[in-house]
Design an enzyme around this catalytic site. Structure first.
Site, short mmCIF file in Angstrom:
data_model
loop_
_atom_site.label_atom_id
_atom_site.label_comp_id
_atom_site.label_asym_id
_atom_site.label_seq_id
_atom_site.Cartn_x
_atom_site.Cartn_y
_atom_site.Cartn_z
N SER A 59 0.83 -1.20 0.00
CA SER A 59 0.00 0.00 0.00
C SER A 59 0.86 1.24 0.00
CB SER A 59 -0.91 0.02 1.24
OG SER A 59 -1.58 1.26 1.38
N TYR B 79 -2.22 -1.06 9.90
CA TYR B 79 -2.34 -1.37 8.46
C TYR B 79 -1.08 -0.91 7.72
CZ TYR B 79 -4.15 -1.20 3.67
OH TYR B 79 -4.34 -1.38 2.32
#
Length: 251
Positions: free
Chosen positions: A140, A153
């Site tokens: 990401s 995350y």
């Protein structure tokens, strides 16, 4: 040779019933691959597998047994495994690390990072034994930028990018390539509330040179590149697909 052709290849895409995962599966299928569809929801898995005309198996990626069953299922259903795509993930609770819930932290790390380690450890020996292939790990943009609200995350996804580098070194001599993709802001069902937030979008698009969100299909196309002969000399790379957000100063 058609460099983007995946005819005869077998793939697994975790979390492939919606959003980026489904787009990756559809991209691989369009390039000629056979793909095992998988998510933790059995009904969704069966429905999407039927829609795409592919085999499907539910899998909770936090379960080592489920991941082992997924690899064995792929080998049986496809006769081979060339391209495991580790896409399944969860965002967890937003907020600073100072107030993080450690149970939530543990679940985010288990699903977003540990599962990718386990799946690669299960799949890559088969791929190497068959002559090589390409694993794709979904990281990401959040792993490459500081953020006061994206906690576990982002940390897990940074680990994914490092995992791709380590596995590329470990498995490269056996003709197995391992790369990560770091999507930026992508228009999906999950991101729709943010897309509907005019203030957020004005701020975020001002930070993005292309001035638009990405599409799941653009991540799917990136996966096809990394899986195919077009990317045959690319390994250990974290390919950022973000419309330029990472490199801009917002001007």
């Amino acid at each position: 040779m058609i460099v983007f052709d995946l005819s005869g290849k077998g793939a697994i895409v975790t979390g492939s019933t919606r959003g980026i995962g489904r787009a990756i599966a559809e991209g691989l299928i369009a390039a000629g691959a056979r793909v095992v569809i998988s998510s933790e929801d059995a009904d969704d898995t069966a429905r999407v597998a039927a829609e795409l005309g592919m085999p499907g198996l539910p899998c909770d990626v936090s379960s080592d047994d489920d991941l082992a069953a997924l690899v064995e299922f792929a080998l049986a259903a496809l006769g081979r495994l060339d391209v495991p795509v580790c896409n399944a993930g969860i965002t967890g609770r937003a907020g600073p690390f100072a107030t993080i819930d450690m149970d939530d932290y543990a679940r985010v790390m288990a699903i977003n990072l540990r599962s990718q380690v386990v799946l690669c450890n299960l799949a890559l020996p088969h791929i190497a034994a068959a002559g090589g292939g390409a694993a794709i790990l979904i990281a990401s943009l959040s792993a490459l930028r500081g953020n006061g609200r994206i906690n576990a995350y982002a940390l897990a996804k940074a680990g994914v990018a490092q995992l791709a580098r380590n596995l590329a070194v470990e498995w490269g001599p056996q003709a197995v390539r391992v790369n990560a993709i770091s999507p930026g802001f992508i228009a999906t069902e999950l991101s729709q509330p943010l897309i509907d937030d005019a203030a957020f979008m004005a701020r975020r698009m001002a930070m993005t040179p292309l001035r638009r969100p990405g599409t799941p299909q653009e991540i799917g196309g990136t996966a096809v590149y990394l899986a195919s002969a077009a990317g045959a000399f690319v390994t250990g790379h974290n390919l950022v697909v973000d419309g330029g957000t990472l490199i801009t100063d917002g001007s």
